[in-house]
Design an enzyme around this catalytic site. Structure first.
Site, PDB file in Angstrom:
ATOM      1  N   HIS A 137       1.018  -1.394  -0.203  1.00 35.11           N
ATOM      2  CA  HIS A 137      -0.407  -0.645  -0.293  1.00 35.11           C
ATOM      3  C   HIS A 137       0.939   1.131  -0.287  1.00 35.11           C
ATOM      4  CE1 HIS A 137      -3.615  -2.529   0.320  1.00 35.11           C
ATOM      5  NE2 HIS A 137      -3.906  -2.533   0.843  1.00 35.11           N
ATOM      6  N   HIS A 158      -9.595   2.454  -0.402  1.00 27.70           N
ATOM      7  CA  HIS A 158      -9.820   1.518   0.768  1.00 27.70           C
ATOM      8  C   HIS A 158     -11.243   1.184   1.578  1.00 27.70           C
ATOM      9  CE1 HIS A 158      -8.004  -1.966   3.381  1.00 27.70           C
ATOM     10  NE2 HIS A 158      -7.255  -2.011   2.609  1.00 27.70           N
ATOM     11  N   GLU A 177     -12.117  -3.456  -3.893  1.00 25.36           N
ATOM     12  CA  GLU A 177     -11.147  -2.190  -4.313  1.00 25.36           C
ATOM     13  C   GLU A 177     -10.753  -2.197  -5.551  1.00 25.36           C
ATOM     14  OE1 GLU A 177      -7.390  -3.502  -1.190  1.00 25.36           O
ATOM     15  OE2 GLU A 177      -8.857  -3.956   0.381  1.00 25.36           O
TER      16      GLU A 177
END
Length: 351
Positions: free
Chosen positions: A107, A177, A316
């Site tokens: 991420h 997210h 996502e």
């Protein structure tokens, strides 16, 4: 017609202002945003009886978004998902990134885009947030300018558009997210929610939560969501490491994907509340994550309790994890003069 209110929410430790925005449509449904992490912090939409509830997991205090291992509602970048062993090659140059998830990069790093304060403004009926990412940010090459645009309309559709440009070749993969619970953010487990996906294949995963590059057909497997079915059955299956991951944390390939074309990804619905959510995106992949680690240290919820595992589901829309190292997947490269532009829409209704 959508109205937008903004208010001062908090100060960062550096003394910068954290702003909260409230977008309200003509039916009274609302979306709340903050420039801390370019995050969606609340979505209030009606159930089949017309009662509004917040269906996005989140926290009550701005400071909680700075202490947030779950990345609740945040914009993820520069690269969403894992990059294996924190390594990739761009135009013959080996790039090494922070290994912030075991031996892997996840991420965008410890100080990824979800942990930054974005510049933000209201533009008529939308909220626009911008971020400058310098050369070497978390190990990534190139200077990058990023924009996140949030629209909300009278059809209860939240539209998120991400744009980016860079001064030399780099990689980019942006997503939001959000965790959803269509019974309300304090509604408990989502495992009886029903999911339908326009995805006939899923990435084959290894024991380190990296894709092998191969796509597995989902037909007649615990990952077959060609028709609505609950999330709970098959959760402990050995198929494609479901049991190892304690649930879903898997990238599904969107059927008939084409670059820059908005497609229907699927639907999520709650039989109990009657709420449904349609997902549309220009992205090639949707990562289905059933909140398997939500009990792992996240701050208190907006309703004052600790979230438990499976209290929310993240859907996502993004490029595939580890795409920089997997030529089988769409290229994540962004070159000078190009514009990265991806859109995802979450549209809420009832049945």
């Amino acid at each position: 017609m959508v109205s937008i209110e903004q208010e001062f929410w908090d100060l960062t430790p550096e003394g910068e202002g954290v702003i909260r925005y409230r977008m309200r449509n003509s039916h009274g449904a609302e979306v709340e945003l903050t420039n801390l992490g370019a995050a969606v912090v609340a979505i209030r939409v009606p159930d089949r009886k017309g009662a509004l509830a917040d269906v996005a997991l989140g926290y009550g205090e701005a400071g909680d978004y700075r202490r947030d291992p779950a990345n609740m509602g945040k914009t993820i970048g520069r690269f969403a998902g894992r990059i294996g062993y924190g390594r990739m090659e761009i135009e013959g140059e080996e790039i090494r990134l922070e290994a912030n998830c075991g031996r892997h990069h996840l991420h965008g790093g410890t100080v990824g885009f979800g942990n930054r304060l974005w510049e933000s403004r209201v533009e008529e009926n939308r909220v626009v947030m911008e971020l400058y990412s310098p050369e070497g940010d978390q190990g990534y090459p190139a200077q990058m300018q990023v924009e996140a645009v949030f629209d909300f309309d009278d059809d209860n559709a939240l539209e998120i558009t991400y744009r980016a440009a860079a001064d030399r070749t780099t990689v980019v993969n942006l997503t939001n997210h959000l965790y959803f619970n269509l019974e309300g953010e304090d509604g408990g487990s989502v495992l009886d929610h029903e999911l339908q996906l326009n995805a006939s294949a899923v990435c084959e995963m290894n024991g380190k939560q990296l894709p092998t590059g191969r796509l597995l057909p989902v037909a007649d497997s615990p990952m077959d969501f060609s028709a609505f079915r609950p999330l709970r059955p098959g959760l402990a299956s050995e198929f494609n490491h479901l049991d190892d991951y304690d649930g879903f944390d898997h990238p599904f390939a969107v059927d008939d994907w084409q670059p820059n074309i908005l497609r229907e990804v699927g639907w999520l619905r709650s039989p109990k509340s009657g709420r449904t959510m349609q997902i549309l995106s220009s992205q090639p992949c949707v990562v289905v994550y059933t909140g398997n680690g939500l009990s792992g240290g996240a701050p208190r919820s907006r309703s004052g309790r600790r979230y438990e595992d499976y209290d929310g589901i993240a859907l996502e829309c993004q490029n595939f994890p580890d795409a920089p190292n997997r030529p089988e997947f769409p290229s994540p490269l962004l070159r000078p003069g190009e514009i990265y532009c991806q859109k995802t829409i979450y549209r809420f209704s009832t049945f």
